[in-house]
Design a protein around this motif. Structure first.
Motif, PDB file in Angstrom:
ATOM      1  N   VAL A 269      57.710 -60.369  60.319  1.00 54.02           N
ATOM      2  CA  VAL A 269      56.349 -60.874  60.173  1.00 54.02           C
ATOM      3  C   VAL A 269      56.160 -61.963  61.213  1.00 54.02           C
ATOM      4  O   VAL A 269      56.955 -62.899  61.298  1.00 54.02           O
ATOM      5  CB  VAL A 269      56.102 -61.433  58.758  1.00 54.02           C
ATOM      6  N   ARG A 270      55.101 -61.815  62.017  1.00 55.77           N
ATOM      7  CA  ARG A 270      54.794 -62.805  63.043  1.00 55.77           C
ATOM      8  C   ARG A 270      53.468 -63.468  62.683  1.00 55.77           C
ATOM      9  O   ARG A 270      52.505 -62.795  62.322  1.00 55.77           O
ATOM     10  CB  ARG A 270      54.704 -62.146  64.419  1.00 55.77           C
ATOM     11  N   TYR A 271      53.451 -64.795  62.791  1.00 59.05           N
ATOM     12  CA  TYR A 271      52.274 -65.578  62.447  1.00 59.05           C
ATOM     13  C   TYR A 271      51.642 -66.132  63.717  1.00 59.05           C
ATOM     14  O   TYR A 271      52.348 -66.580  64.616  1.00 59.05           O
ATOM     15  CB  TYR A 271      52.660 -66.748  61.541  1.00 59.05           C
ATOM     16  N   PHE A 272      50.322 -66.149  63.757  1.00 59.37           N
ATOM     17  CA  PHE A 272      49.602 -66.653  64.916  1.00 59.37           C
ATOM     18  C   PHE A 272      48.646 -67.759  64.500  1.00 59.37           C
ATOM     19  O   PHE A 272      48.134 -67.769  63.378  1.00 59.37           O
ATOM     20  CB  PHE A 272      48.848 -65.512  65.603  1.00 59.37           C
ATOM     21  N   ALA A 273      48.413 -68.686  65.418  1.00 60.03           N
ATOM     22  CA  ALA A 273      47.433 -69.763  65.272  1.00 60.03           C
ATOM     23  C   ALA A 273      47.646 -70.529  63.955  1.00 60.03           C
ATOM     24  O   ALA A 273      48.759 -70.979  63.682  1.00 60.03           O
ATOM     25  CB  ALA A 273      46.023 -69.211  65.419  1.00 60.03           C
ATOM     26  N   ALA A 274      46.589 -70.673  63.150  1.00 60.48           N
ATOM     27  CA  ALA A 274      46.678 -71.465  61.921  1.00 60.48           C
ATOM     28  C   ALA A 274      47.689 -70.887  60.936  1.00 60.48           C
ATOM     29  O   ALA A 274      48.310 -71.627  60.166  1.00 60.48           O
ATOM     30  CB  ALA A 274      45.303 -71.573  61.262  1.00 60.48           C
ATOM     31  N   ALA A 275      47.883 -69.580  60.959  1.00 56.52           N
ATOM     32  CA  ALA A 275      48.883 -68.970  60.068  1.00 56.52           C
ATOM     33  C   ALA A 275      50.284 -69.470  60.427  1.00 56.52           C
ATOM     34  O   ALA A 275      51.101 -69.730  59.544  1.00 56.52           O
ATOM     35  CB  ALA A 275      48.819 -67.453  60.136  1.00 56.52           C
ATOM     36  N   CYS A 276      50.548 -69.645  61.700  1.00 53.75           N
ATOM     37  CA  CYS A 276      51.836 -70.163  62.164  1.00 53.75           C
ATOM     38  C   CYS A 276      52.021 -71.597  61.674  1.00 53.75           C
ATOM     39  O   CYS A 276      53.079 -71.961  61.163  1.00 53.75           O
ATOM     40  CB  CYS A 276      51.901 -70.082  63.688  1.00 53.75           C
ATOM     41  N   SER A 277      50.992 -72.411  61.808  1.00 59.46           N
ATOM     42  CA  SER A 277      51.075 -73.796  61.341  1.00 59.46           C
ATOM     43  C   SER A 277      51.303 -73.864  59.840  1.00 59.46           C
ATOM     44  O   SER A 277      52.128 -74.636  59.359  1.00 59.46           O
ATOM     45  CB  SER A 277      49.789 -74.550  61.689  1.00 59.46           C
ATOM     46  N   ALA A 278      50.568 -73.053  59.095  1.00 60.63           N
ATOM     47  CA  ALA A 278      50.687 -73.078  57.634  1.00 60.63           C
ATOM     48  C   ALA A 278      52.022 -72.530  57.158  1.00 60.63           C
ATOM     49  O   ALA A 278      52.597 -73.023  56.182  1.00 60.63           O
ATOM     50  CB  ALA A 278      49.540 -72.294  57.006  1.00 60.63           C
ATOM     51  N   ALA A 279      52.546 -71.502  57.840  1.00 60.40           N
ATOM     52  CA  ALA A 279      53.828 -70.906  57.443  1.00 60.40           C
ATOM     53  C   ALA A 279      55.004 -71.789  57.847  1.00 60.40           C
ATOM     54  O   ALA A 279      56.070 -71.727  57.252  1.00 60.40           O
ATOM     55  CB  ALA A 279      53.987 -69.519  58.068  1.00 60.40           C
ATOM     56  N   GLY A 280      54.810 -72.585  58.890  1.00 63.21           N
ATOM     57  CA  GLY A 280      55.887 -73.446  59.365  1.00 63.21           C
ATOM     58  C   GLY A 280      56.873 -72.744  60.281  1.00 63.21           C
ATOM     59  O   GLY A 280      57.872 -73.318  60.690  1.00 63.21           O
ATOM     60  N   VAL A 281      56.598 -71.481  60.603  1.00 62.14           N
ATOM     61  CA  VAL A 281      57.455 -70.696  61.499  1.00 62.14           C
ATOM     62  C   VAL A 281      56.572 -69.736  62.293  1.00 62.14           C
ATOM     63  O   VAL A 281      55.487 -69.383  61.856  1.00 62.14           O
ATOM     64  CB  VAL A 281      58.532 -69.882  60.742  1.00 62.14           C
ATOM     65  N   GLU A 282      57.060 -69.323  63.455  1.00 65.14           N
ATOM     66  CA  GLU A 282      56.332 -68.326  64.243  1.00 65.14           C
ATOM     67  C   GLU A 282      56.575 -66.919  63.721  1.00 65.14           C
ATOM     68  O   GLU A 282      55.704 -66.060  63.823  1.00 65.14           O
ATOM     69  CB  GLU A 282      56.748 -68.406  65.706  1.00 65.14           C
ATOM     70  N   GLU A 283      57.777 -66.698  63.184  1.00 63.24           N
ATOM     71  CA  GLU A 283      58.109 -65.382  62.647  1.00 63.24           C
ATOM     72  C   GLU A 283      59.221 -65.515  61.631  1.00 63.24           C
ATOM     73  O   GLU A 283      59.962 -66.508  61.609  1.00 63.24           O
ATOM     74  CB  GLU A 283      58.503 -64.405  63.754  1.00 63.24           C
ATOM     75  N   GLU A 284      59.313 -64.514  60.779  1.00 63.62           N
ATOM     76  CA  GLU A 284      60.382 -64.473  59.784  1.00 63.62           C
ATOM     77  C   GLU A 284      60.621 -63.018  59.402  1.00 63.62           C
ATOM     78  O   GLU A 284      59.751 -62.169  59.539  1.00 63.62           O
ATOM     79  CB  GLU A 284      60.042 -65.316  58.557  1.00 63.62           C
ATOM     80  N   ARG A 285      61.823 -62.751  58.953  1.00 66.65           N
ATOM     81  CA  ARG A 285      62.205 -61.395  58.573  1.00 66.65           C
ATOM     82  C   ARG A 285      62.311 -61.337  57.044  1.00 66.65           C
ATOM     83  O   ARG A 285      62.810 -62.256  56.411  1.00 66.65           O
ATOM     84  CB  ARG A 285      63.545 -61.040  59.213  1.00 66.65           C
TER      85      ARG A 285
END
Length: 88
Positions: A3-19
């Protein structure tokens, strides 16, 4: 599944990607439930919680837009979480 997060989703998740190690056939909706169950630090000030961002996000599966949250996924799929954004 990656799972890759972009923009605000990345900030909210605290990571750029996770498995996430999930079985073949799990739906996108089930994956989102797993994502939201992860214990995460508070997002930076001014960043909405991840649940709110995901509720308004679009998703790509292997770089193809997905609109059906009931879609079955494969363990090797790459899911992109794309929050709404403006720009040009």
């Amino acid at each position: 599944m990656l799972v890759r997060y972009f923009a605000a989703a990345c900030s909210a998740a605290g990571v750029e990607e996770e498995r996430h190690e999930l079985a073949d056939g799990v739906t996108l909706n089930e994956l989102l439930t797993v994502i939201l169950a992860v214990d995460r630090p508070e997002p930076p000030a001014g960043t909405p919680p991840l649940a709110g961002i995901i509720a308004r996000s679009s998703f790509l599966r292997n770089e193809v837009a997905v609109r059906d949250l009931g879609l079955g996924l494969g363990r090797e799929d790459v899911i992109d979480v794309l929050p709404p954004f403006a720009g040009g």
